[in-house]
Design an enzyme around this catalytic site. Structure first.
Site, PDB file in Angstrom:
ATOM      1  N   LYS A 174      57.288 -27.296   6.204  1.00  0.00           N
ATOM      2  CA  LYS A 174      57.914 -28.109   5.141  1.00  0.00           C
ATOM      3  C   LYS A 174      57.103 -28.003   3.842  1.00  0.00           C
ATOM      4  CE  LYS A 174      57.563 -31.916   7.578  1.00  0.00           C
ATOM      5  NZ  LYS A 174      56.896 -31.349   8.789  1.00  0.00           N
ATOM      6  N   ARG A 218      61.686 -40.297   7.928  1.00  0.00           N
ATOM      7  CA  ARG A 218      61.239 -39.922   9.268  1.00  0.00           C
ATOM      8  C   ARG A 218      61.798 -40.843  10.330  1.00  0.00           C
ATOM      9  NH1 ARG A 218      56.203 -37.036   7.460  1.00  0.00           N
ATOM     10  NH2 ARG A 218      55.363 -36.283   9.394  1.00  0.00           N
ATOM     11  N   ARG A 227      45.523 -24.362  10.387  1.00  0.00           N
ATOM     12  CA  ARG A 227      45.806 -24.669   8.972  1.00  0.00           C
ATOM     13  C   ARG A 227      44.530 -25.044   8.217  1.00  0.00           C
ATOM     14  NH1 ARG A 227      50.281 -28.918   7.637  1.00  0.00           N
ATOM     15  NH2 ARG A 227      49.122 -30.130   9.168  1.00  0.00           N
ATOM     16  N   ARG A 250      42.606 -30.718   8.188  1.00  0.00           N
ATOM     17  CA  ARG A 250      43.048 -32.117   8.243  1.00  0.00           C
ATOM     18  C   ARG A 250      42.572 -32.801   9.521  1.00  0.00           C
ATOM     19  NH1 ARG A 250      49.355 -32.098   6.508  1.00  0.00           N
ATOM     20  NH2 ARG A 250      49.453 -33.501   8.297  1.00  0.00           N
ATOM     21  N   ARG A 284      51.744 -36.179  17.467  1.00  0.00           N
ATOM     22  CA  ARG A 284      52.658 -36.057  16.317  1.00  0.00           C
ATOM     23  C   ARG A 284      53.974 -35.397  16.742  1.00  0.00           C
ATOM     24  NH1 ARG A 284      48.979 -32.729  12.697  1.00  0.00           N
ATOM     25  NH2 ARG A 284      50.698 -32.644  11.234  1.00  0.00           N
TER      26      ARG A 284
HETATM   27  P1  AP5 Z   1      52.935 -26.521   6.606  1.00  0.00           P
HETATM   28  O1  AP5 Z   1      53.804 -25.966   5.531  1.00  0.00           O
HETATM   29  O2  AP5 Z   1      51.710 -27.292   6.197  1.00  0.00           O
HETATM   30  O3  AP5 Z   1      53.813 -27.366   7.652  1.00  0.00           O
HETATM   31  P2  AP5 Z   1      54.442 -28.831   7.523  1.00  0.00           P
HETATM   32  O4  AP5 Z   1      55.767 -28.794   8.177  1.00  0.00           O
HETATM   33  O5  AP5 Z   1      54.372 -29.308   6.113  1.00  0.00           O
HETATM   34  O6  AP5 Z   1      53.419 -29.600   8.466  1.00  0.00           O
HETATM   35  P3  AP5 Z   1      52.714 -31.014   8.297  1.00  0.00           P
HETATM   36  O7  AP5 Z   1      51.670 -31.053   9.392  1.00  0.00           O
HETATM   37  O8  AP5 Z   1      52.219 -31.261   6.912  1.00  0.00           O
HETATM   38  O9  AP5 Z   1      53.862 -31.955   8.648  1.00  0.00           O
HETATM   39  P4  AP5 Z   1      53.759 -33.395   9.118  1.00  0.00           P
HETATM   40  O10 AP5 Z   1      55.156 -33.846   8.966  1.00  0.00           O
HETATM   41  O11 AP5 Z   1      53.150 -33.594  10.454  1.00  0.00           O
HETATM   42  O12 AP5 Z   1      52.658 -34.035   8.153  1.00  0.00           O
HETATM   43  P5  AP5 Z   1      52.743 -34.910   6.837  1.00  0.00           P
HETATM   44  O13 AP5 Z   1      51.653 -34.477   5.956  1.00  0.00           O
HETATM   45  O14 AP5 Z   1      54.127 -34.979   6.315  1.00  0.00           O
HETATM   46  O15 AP5 Z   1      52.490 -25.309   7.558  1.00  0.00           O
HETATM   47  C1  AP5 Z   1      51.598 -25.499   8.627  1.00  0.00           C
HETATM   48  C2  AP5 Z   1      50.697 -24.255   8.787  1.00  0.00           C
HETATM   49  O16 AP5 Z   1      51.505 -23.151   9.138  1.00  0.00           O
HETATM   50  C3  AP5 Z   1      49.940 -23.848   7.508  1.00  0.00           C
HETATM   51  O17 AP5 Z   1      48.659 -23.375   7.878  1.00  0.00           O
HETATM   52  C4  AP5 Z   1      50.787 -22.719   6.924  1.00  0.00           C
HETATM   53  O18 AP5 Z   1      49.983 -21.809   6.194  1.00  0.00           O
HETATM   54  C5  AP5 Z   1      51.351 -22.087   8.194  1.00  0.00           C
HETATM   55  N1  AP5 Z   1      52.687 -21.522   7.987  1.00  0.00           N
HETATM   56  C6  AP5 Z   1      53.698 -22.009   7.230  1.00  0.00           C
HETATM   57  N2  AP5 Z   1      54.777 -21.218   7.290  1.00  0.00           N
HETATM   58  C7  AP5 Z   1      54.446 -20.200   8.131  1.00  0.00           C
HETATM   59  C8  AP5 Z   1      55.136 -19.057   8.610  1.00  0.00           C
HETATM   60  N3  AP5 Z   1      56.403 -18.807   8.235  1.00  0.00           N
HETATM   61  N4  AP5 Z   1      54.490 -18.219   9.460  1.00  0.00           N
HETATM   62  C9  AP5 Z   1      53.188 -18.486   9.855  1.00  0.00           C
HETATM   63  N5  AP5 Z   1      52.487 -19.544   9.416  1.00  0.00           N
HETATM   64  C10 AP5 Z   1      53.104 -20.388   8.571  1.00  0.00           C
HETATM   65  O19 AP5 Z   1      52.413 -36.369   7.427  1.00  0.00           O
HETATM   66  C11 AP5 Z   1      51.132 -36.657   7.943  1.00  0.00           C
HETATM   67  C12 AP5 Z   1      51.124 -38.091   8.467  1.00  0.00           C
HETATM   68  O20 AP5 Z   1      51.431 -39.011   7.388  1.00  0.00           O
HETATM   69  C13 AP5 Z   1      52.164 -38.415   9.541  1.00  0.00           C
HETATM   70  O21 AP5 Z   1      51.703 -38.067  10.836  1.00  0.00           O
HETATM   71  C14 AP5 Z   1      52.334 -39.933   9.361  1.00  0.00           C
HETATM   72  O22 AP5 Z   1      51.245 -40.613   9.941  1.00  0.00           O
HETATM   73  C15 AP5 Z   1      52.235 -40.107   7.840  1.00  0.00           C
HETATM   74  N6  AP5 Z   1      53.548 -40.041   7.176  1.00  0.00           N
HETATM   75  C16 AP5 Z   1      53.963 -39.116   6.246  1.00  0.00           C
HETATM   76  N7  AP5 Z   1      55.219 -39.379   5.851  1.00  0.00           N
HETATM   77  C17 AP5 Z   1      55.612 -40.485   6.536  1.00  0.00           C
HETATM   78  C18 AP5 Z   1      56.826 -41.218   6.578  1.00  0.00           C
HETATM   79  N8  AP5 Z   1      57.896 -40.878   5.845  1.00  0.00           N
HETATM   80  N9  AP5 Z   1      56.890 -42.287   7.422  1.00  0.00           N
HETATM   81  C19 AP5 Z   1      55.821 -42.658   8.169  1.00  0.00           C
HETATM   82  N10 AP5 Z   1      54.656 -41.986   8.176  1.00  0.00           N
HETATM   83  C20 AP5 Z   1      54.549 -40.920   7.369  1.00  0.00           C
END
Ligand code: AP5
Length: 218
Positions: free
Chosen positions: A15, A90, A129, A162, A173
């Site tokens: 994402k 979410r 990552r 992270r 997660r």
């Molecule tokens: P990346 O692009 O970082 O993936 P992502 O889907 O953004 O993963 P996240 O871990 O950031 O998602 P998340 O939803 O768990 O975390 P968030 O920060 O939103 O890619 C991942 C890796 O893969 C990278 O190393 C990249 O280089 C690699 N990659 C990408 N594309 C690739 C490809 N095509 N091929 C190979 N490699 C590739 O949330 C974190 C925490 O915040 C949550 O757990 C929760 O506690 C809280 N939170 C956030 N939003 C909310 C909400 N709305 N409600 C409640 N809690 C929330």
């Protein structure tokens, strides 16, 4: 082309990666609730302190907190042309609150892109990552390594892992995603907004799939 778009998918689906690529392409605001919360944690604000308790365990931050955050963010002028939401909503209550907030602002959602990636691949992506502390650029130690280990290609900032990218927290997660967030697929399918995209393969190939789907829909 301007769109009001949600990028959905499990942790590690890409994402953040696709939001950055799409934001550059469409010249739109990218809103990552994860990045907003991590910045609050870094500042040790009351919101950050509350959020950290949940994030460190791989749990969701409570809906009422997140809904307030997103309502404020959508009122910022950089969202006027269009926005890309990464990581919100979410839960079903968050999706309902987003519908209400957009109605109040006289806006509507155009499309919800859901990236599908198998769990084994998600775990490999998350455990390798690395993120730039300064500019937030994303790397992967195997799939997309920086030119110099530990240093951002774009701004020379330090790269870090992270806290929630430890394997046991990654598993939590993924479970939280299945239980709390996956029901939103049906929520948006029923509203004819859902575009399900294969999130495997190269970054640019995935971006091309998303853009093609947007062009067909709009
Ligand atoms: P990346 O692009 O970082 O993936 P992502 O889907 O953004 O993963 P996240 O871990 O950031 O998602 P998340 O939803 O768990 O975390 P968030 O920060 O939103 O890619 C991942 C890796 O893969 C990278 O190393 C990249 O280089 C690699 N990659 C990408 N594309 C690739 C490809 N095509 N091929 C190979 N490699 C590739 O949330 C974190 C925490 O915040 C949550 O757990 C929760 O506690 C809280 N939170 C956030 N939003 C909310 C909400 N709305 N409600 C409640 N809690 C929330």
């Amino acid at each position: 082309m301007h769109v009001n778009l949600i990028l959905m998918g499990p942790p590690g689906a890409g994402k953040g990666t696709q939001s950055a690529l799409l934001g550059d392409r469409l010249k739109e605001a990218c809103i990552s609730t994860g990045n907003i919360l991590r910045e609050e944690v870094r500042r040790k604000s009351p919101l950050g302190t509350e959020a950290k308790r949940h994030m460190d365990k791989g749990e969701l931050v409570p809906d009422d907190v997140m809904i307030g955050v997103i309502e404020d963010r959508l009122r910022q002028p950089d969202c006027d042309p269009g926005f890309i939401l990464d990581g919100f909503p979410r839960t079903v209550p968050q999706a309902e609150a987003l519908d209400r907030a957009l109605r109040t602002l006289g806006r509507r959602l155009d499309v919800v892109v859901s990236l599908a990636v198998p769990n084994e691949e998600l775990i490999k992506r998350l455990s390798g990552r690395r993120t730039c502390r300064e500019c937030g650029a994303l790397y992967h130690i195997i799939f997309d390594p920086p030119t110099n280990a530990g240093i951002c290609n774009k701004c020379n900032g330090d790269l870090y892992q992270r806290d929630d990218d430890q394997e046991d927290i990654i598993v939590s997660r993924l479970e939280v995603y299945t239980r709390e967030t996956a029901p939103l697929l049906q929520y948006y399918r029923a509203r004819n907004l859902l575009a399900e995209i294969d999130g495997t393969g190269g970054r640019e190939d995935i971006l091309a799939r998303i853009v093609e789907r947007l062009e067909n829909r709009l």
